[in-house]
Motif scaffolding. Structure first.
Motif, PDB file in Angstrom:
ATOM      1  N   SER A  78      -4.951   9.751  -0.858  1.00 47.89           N
ATOM      2  CA  SER A  78      -5.637   8.458  -0.750  1.00 47.89           C
ATOM      3  C   SER A  78      -4.978   7.409  -1.645  1.00 47.89           C
ATOM      4  O   SER A  78      -5.546   6.344  -1.887  1.00 47.89           O
ATOM      5  N   LEU A  79      -3.769   7.695  -2.117  1.00 49.24           N
ATOM      6  CA  LEU A  79      -3.054   6.774  -3.004  1.00 49.24           C
ATOM      7  C   LEU A  79      -2.953   5.370  -2.416  1.00 49.24           C
ATOM      8  O   LEU A  79      -3.148   4.371  -3.119  1.00 49.24           O
ATOM      9  N   GLY A  80      -2.633   5.272  -1.122  1.00 51.58           N
ATOM     10  CA  GLY A  80      -2.446   3.963  -0.501  1.00 51.58           C
ATOM     11  C   GLY A  80      -3.666   3.081  -0.568  1.00 51.58           C
ATOM     12  O   GLY A  80      -3.566   1.858  -0.715  1.00 51.58           O
ATOM     13  N   LEU A  81      -4.847   3.689  -0.464  1.00 52.09           N
ATOM     14  CA  LEU A  81      -6.078   2.909  -0.575  1.00 52.09           C
ATOM     15  C   LEU A  81      -6.185   2.305  -1.962  1.00 52.09           C
ATOM     16  O   LEU A  81      -6.576   1.141  -2.119  1.00 52.09           O
ATOM     17  N   THR A 103      -4.391   2.355   6.512  1.00 49.03           N
ATOM     18  CA  THR A 103      -3.600   2.352   5.284  1.00 49.03           C
ATOM     19  C   THR A 103      -2.993   3.732   5.014  1.00 49.03           C
ATOM     20  O   THR A 103      -1.787   3.876   4.848  1.00 49.03           O
ATOM     21  N   CYS A 104      -3.839   4.736   4.990  1.00 50.27           N
ATOM     22  CA  CYS A 104      -3.373   6.104   4.737  1.00 50.27           C
ATOM     23  C   CYS A 104      -4.244   7.091   5.495  1.00 50.27           C
ATOM     24  O   CYS A 104      -4.711   8.078   4.926  1.00 50.27           O
ATOM     25  N   GLY A 105      -4.477   6.799   6.776  1.00 45.92           N
ATOM     26  CA  GLY A 105      -5.398   7.590   7.564  1.00 45.92           C
ATOM     27  C   GLY A 105      -4.773   8.669   8.427  1.00 45.92           C
ATOM     28  O   GLY A 105      -3.545   8.769   8.558  1.00 45.92           O
ATOM     29  N   LEU A 106      -5.623   9.449   9.062  1.00 46.63           N
ATOM     30  CA  LEU A 106      -5.218  10.598   9.858  1.00 46.63           C
ATOM     31  C   LEU A 106      -4.345  10.218  11.041  1.00 46.63           C
ATOM     32  O   LEU A 106      -3.430  10.960  11.424  1.00 46.63           O
ATOM     33  N   ALA A 107      -4.607   9.045  11.632  1.00 45.26           N
ATOM     34  CA  ALA A 107      -3.861   8.637  12.821  1.00 45.26           C
ATOM     35  C   ALA A 107      -2.368   8.506  12.552  1.00 45.26           C
ATOM     36  O   ALA A 107      -1.548   8.639  13.471  1.00 45.26           O
ATOM     37  N   GLN A 108      -1.985   8.254  11.304  1.00 42.71           N
ATOM     38  CA  GLN A 108      -0.563   8.102  10.971  1.00 42.71           C
ATOM     39  C   GLN A 108       0.223   9.398  11.138  1.00 42.71           C
ATOM     40  O   GLN A 108       1.438   9.375  11.292  1.00 42.71           O
ATOM     41  N   LEU A 109      -0.467  10.523  11.113  1.00 40.82           N
ATOM     42  CA  LEU A 109       0.219  11.809  11.197  1.00 40.82           C
ATOM     43  C   LEU A 109       0.438  12.282  12.625  1.00 40.82           C
ATOM     44  O   LEU A 109       1.132  13.275  12.851  1.00 40.82           O
ATOM     45  N   ALA A 162       0.865  -1.183   0.000  1.00 42.03           N
ATOM     46  CA  ALA A 162       0.000   0.000   0.000  1.00 42.03           C
ATOM     47  C   ALA A 162       0.901   1.232   0.000  1.00 42.03           C
ATOM     48  O   ALA A 162       2.047   1.166  -0.472  1.00 42.03           O
ATOM     49  N   ALA A 163       0.407   2.336   0.499  1.00 51.23           N
ATOM     50  CA  ALA A 163       1.198   3.551   0.666  1.00 51.23           C
ATOM     51  C   ALA A 163       0.595   4.322   1.824  1.00 51.23           C
ATOM     52  O   ALA A 163      -0.611   4.231   2.085  1.00 51.23           O
ATOM     53  N   ASP A 164       1.436   5.076   2.535  1.00 51.11           N
ATOM     54  CA  ASP A 164       0.929   5.806   3.682  1.00 51.11           C
ATOM     55  C   ASP A 164       0.293   7.129   3.272  1.00 51.11           C
ATOM     56  O   ASP A 164       0.120   7.414   2.081  1.00 51.11           O
TER      57      ASP A 164
END
Length: 375
Positions: free
Chosen positions: A112-115, A95-101, A69-71
């Motif tokens: 949303s590339l990772g999705l 996958t590429c959500g807000l919590a990662q930041l 995937a991608a972050d």
């Protein structure tokens, strides 16, 4: 209640930043078994398409599969997908959500590339029934990242390819979808609890942009870009996502997927409860317990715990709500027989967060006492 051993169904969502749904179930169950040792305890952790959806499905017997995937900033990573038979469930949040930041916000760089990368991979692996859980998005890119991963190209006024993020959306004037080639027979569902349109006063940028870090000026620019994108999608794909409720979900990822991938919006809570056998468990229960980090009037509008309360009332099963906080009056008229606010028990929200598991165990003790009452 029947004359046999009383049965309690534990069906909470996660307590955000405190405990997963499965951990909440375990703590409540410990308390119930302490005060009602002869009772039957059934655990059905729930979610509504957002953070924790894949974990809940794995707890319910789905199988995990790691896929590329991608972050949130487009960097390669691996995400875990929940699978059963020909069905694959991809969670945007993990996958590429807000919590990662963390505390950072990247309103124009988030994508949303990772999705889309994960979707491409599960389709390549042979899955033809795919659910995308759209809660917890960090981006307002109009699904440009998703569509780019699936073979589309966003173009600016000079015909140059734009980056697949919020900044690229601001420059986009056209979309080449000729590279999108979905396998025959694919069904894509978008699980969410949002009914917002793509743009406008109730749209993706206006309502959710600020919590993703967008300034008032950026919100206005992104909303105008989503108006432009909706027109491009209508022209290039022959579908008008702006007219579909829920098209604004995940920074309008839903709108792009509806128009370009033929996706359909489904209620995330309904999907998860059905997938985990909630109704079958409810049919055997004398009492059902649900909850989340904060219960308020919005909890009854598409969220998992609200759906649990609705189904319990419809089935004639008494319901209990256990939450970190419960807004005054929010349980009125719901049919809920008991509400437990952990913050009220602990004396503060901060203490409720620190001591969430022992407090949940105490709530479980109260549930067990209620279960045995009048038997």
């Amino acid at each position: 209640m029947s004359s046999s051993a009383p049965c309690v169904l534990l069906a909470p969502d996660k307590f955000k930043a405190s405990a997963s749904a499965a951990a909440v179930v375990a703590a409540l169950a410990d308390g119930v078994r302490h005060s009602a040792p002869g009772s039957v305890v059934i655990g059905r952790p729930i979610a509504d398409g957002g953070d924790g959806t894949v974990d809940v499905l794995l707890h319910g017997g789905y199988r995990p599969m790691g896929v590329p995937a991608a972050d949130v900033l487009g960097r390669p990573r691996v995400t875990v997908v929940a699978t059963r038979g020909g069905l694959a469930v991809i969670e945007l949040a993990s996958t590429c959500g807000l919590a990662q930041l963390g505390s950072r916000r990247e309103p124009l760089r988030a994508t949303s590339l990772g999705l889309g990368v994960a979707l491409r991979e599960v389709l390549a692996a042979g899955f033809r029934d795919v659910v995308l859980g759209l809660g917890g998005s960090a981006s307002t890119d109009g699904g440009l990242g998703l569509l780019t991963a699936m073979g589309a190209r966003g173009l600016d006024v000079r015909g140059r390819v734009v980056p697949p993020d919020g900044a690229g959306l601001l420059r986009l004037t056209d979309l080449d979808v000729s590279g999108i080639d979905l396998p025959v027979g694919v069904r894509i569902r978008l699980a969410c609890d949002v009914v917002s349109p793509m743009h406008g006063p109730a749209g993706a940028a206006t309502v959710f942009g600020p919590q993703k870090g967008a300034s008032p000026t950026e919100v206005a620019s992104l909303d105008a870009a989503l108006v432009r994108l909706a027109g491009v999608l209508r022209e290039r794909c022959g579908a008008d996502p702006a007219q579909t409720p829920g098209a604004g979900a995940a920074g309008a990822v839903a709108g792009a997927a509806i128009a370009a991938l033929g996706a359909e919006v489904v209620d995330g809570a309904v999907f998860v409860l059905t997938a985990t056998g909630f109704d079958e468990a409810l049919a055997t229960a004398d009492l059902v317990v649900t909850g989340e980090g904060s219960w308020d009037a919005q909890s009854l509008l598409g969220k998992g715990p609200g759906e649990v309360v609705r189904r319990a009332r419809q089935a004639g099963v008494p319901a209990v709500v256990v939450a970190g906080q419960i807004d005054a009056g929010s349980l009125d008229g719901t049919g809920v027989v008991m509400g437990v606010s952990l913050a009220e028990v602990a004396g503060s929200v901060d203490r409720a967060i620190v001591d969430v598991l022992p407090l949940l165990r105490g709530a479980g003790v109260a549930v067990g006492e209620l279960l045995l009452r009048d038997r």
